[in-house]
Write an enzyme that holds these catalytic residues in place. Structure first.
Site, PDB file in Angstrom:
ATOM      1  N   LYS A   1      44.644  41.536  41.186  1.00  0.00           N
ATOM      2  CA  LYS A   1      45.213  40.065  41.557  1.00  0.00           C
ATOM      3  C   LYS A   1      43.908  39.239  42.177  1.00  0.00           C
ATOM      4  CE  LYS A   1      46.639  39.223  45.120  1.00  0.00           C
ATOM      5  NZ  LYS A   1      46.260  38.373  46.089  1.00  0.00           N
TER       6      LYS A   1
ATOM      7  N   THR B   1      42.066  36.546  47.802  1.00  0.00           N
ATOM      8  CA  THR B   1      42.308  38.099  48.310  1.00  0.00           C
ATOM      9  C   THR B   1      42.217  38.914  46.835  1.00  0.00           C
ATOM     10  OG1 THR B   1      43.784  37.075  49.920  1.00  0.00           O
ATOM     11  CG2 THR B   1      43.854  39.422  49.622  1.00  0.00           C
TER      12      THR B   1
END
Length: 397
Positions: free
Chosen positions: A173, A184
């Site tokens: 992700k 992130t």
């Protein structure tokens, strides 16, 4: 090696995963925000982490656990990063791992933990504890796991590849705050090959430098960046160490999968409309080549020009000039989308209308040759749009 984009982290034998909604994430597709991945058998495990000095408690927890014994699984929550949360954050991370371990039927010491989302907020442990029993772990749970770890991502990022009789699968992700220093960014990889731990760690560290560490969306590094790799040997065979005939195939498969996932992160950058591939060749050292790739991928002027399909190659030349890398000006070349625009210290003749048309494509390329050596590097980024500003202006509120 051919990547199967429909493959996932539980494509390899002996891994199960699942996910549920715990009410932590209030944005994003799918409304899954709590996920568990577990191996049915003991594993070798390897990890690479952020270099941020203000890293999340999960980094310390995972380092401490892996220093004492291999791990068999990981629990991930999305929506709250549990970063900059002090001792309470560390206690909560250990407790979340314990809850997941009990649910998966393994020892708490074998369960790692990752969190992603907003920094500076505590985990809602009551909601996470209440939701954990709803997670159904299965060999088909990889896609749900990939969806649950998303934050501002617009789609899950998955893939799998075969080498010899074995499978390697994974997901990641990342969409904003992407400029890994191990975005992130979290990535989880699994193989059913019996790979020795030393080879597993050495290969992962090297491949991350050639893949995730050469992708950038906005130049910001998160406090949670983590790549985890599990090898459970469920497909049988002799231990794969550095001298095994399939050792090279394993490293090649790992590189191919990580490059695929890194490209998907750049393609899905917040507000992105184009994937940009940056190639630097003719560098004096590999460090110079990688440094220039990272500077090119984070130039807001260059990213803006590509967003507007403006063939202003001077934006590239400006980055090369200020980069500090060794070069021979008379030998430097610059290509945009395969069109030579600068050579031998001067501009070339090209059709700017045709080049602008090429720059409108969903994938564009920037190539620089420095003319002083043989080192090279390739990395990935995306264009800069007004949508990026909008997403991040409203992200917390």
């Amino acid at each position: 090696m051919r990547i199967d984009p429909e493959g996932h982290v539980t494509t390899p034998r002996g891994f199960r995963a699942g996910a549920t909604y715990a009410g932590v994430k209030t944005y994003g597709e799918g409304k899954l925000d709590l996920a568990v991945l577990v191996s049915d058998a003991p594993c070798s495990a390897a990890a690479v982490y952020t270099r941020s000095r203000l890293h999340a408690p999960s980094i310390d927890i995972n380092r401490e656990k892996l220093a004492h014994r291999p791990a068999r699984g990981v629990v991930v929550n999305a929506g709250v990063a549990n970063a900059s949360t002090g001792e309470r954050g560390k206690r909560d991370g250990y407790e979340l791992a314990r809850l997941a371990a009990v649910h998966a039927g393994i020892a708490p010491e074998e369960m790692l933990v990752c969190s992603t989302g907003v920094i500076g907020h505590y985990l809602p442990m009551d909601r996470l504890a209440s939701a954990m029993p709803a997670i159904e772990l299965s060999a088909d749970g990889g896609p749900a796991f990939a969806r649950a770890i998303m934050t501002t991502d617009t789609r899950p990022k998955m893939g799998a590849v075969r080498f010899g009789p074995y499978h390697l699968g994974g997901c990641c992700k990342g969409s904003g705050m992407i400029h890994p220093n191990m975005a992130t960014m979290l990535a989880f990889l699994a193989t059913d090959a019996p790979v020795e731990q030393a080879l597993l760690q050495r290969a992962l560290s090297a491949v991350v430098d050639e893949s995730f560490n050469l992708v950038s969306v906005d130049g910001d590094t998160s406090p949670s960046d983590t790549v985890l790799l599990f090898a459970n040997g469920a497909a049988g065979g002799d231990r794969v160490d550095a001298h095994h005939p399939l050792a090279g195939d394993f490293v090649a498969a790992l590189r191919a999968l990580c490059v695929h996932l890194a490209r998907e992160i750049a393609r899905d950058g917040e507000g992105a409309t184009k994937l940009i591939e940056f190639t630097v060749s003719g560098a004096a050292t590999a460090d110079d080549a990688r440094a220039l790739v990272r500077q090119l991928s984070t130039s807001y002027l260059l990213k803006s020009a590509i967003h507007g399909a403006d063939p202003n190659w001077g934006r590239v030349a400006a980055v090369v000039g200020r980069s500090g890398v060794e070069l021979d000006e008379s030998a430097v070349t610059i290509d945009l989308c395969g069109t030579r625009v600068f050579e031998a210290g001067r501009p070339t003749e090209f059709d700017p209308i045709e080049l602008s048309r090429r720059l409108h494509r969903a994938e564009v390329s920037v190539a620089v040759h420095l003319g002083v050596g043989t080192a090279a590097a390739t990395g990935w980024g995306c264009d800069l749009s007004a949508e990026y500003v909008s997403i991040n202006a409203d992200y917390h509120t």
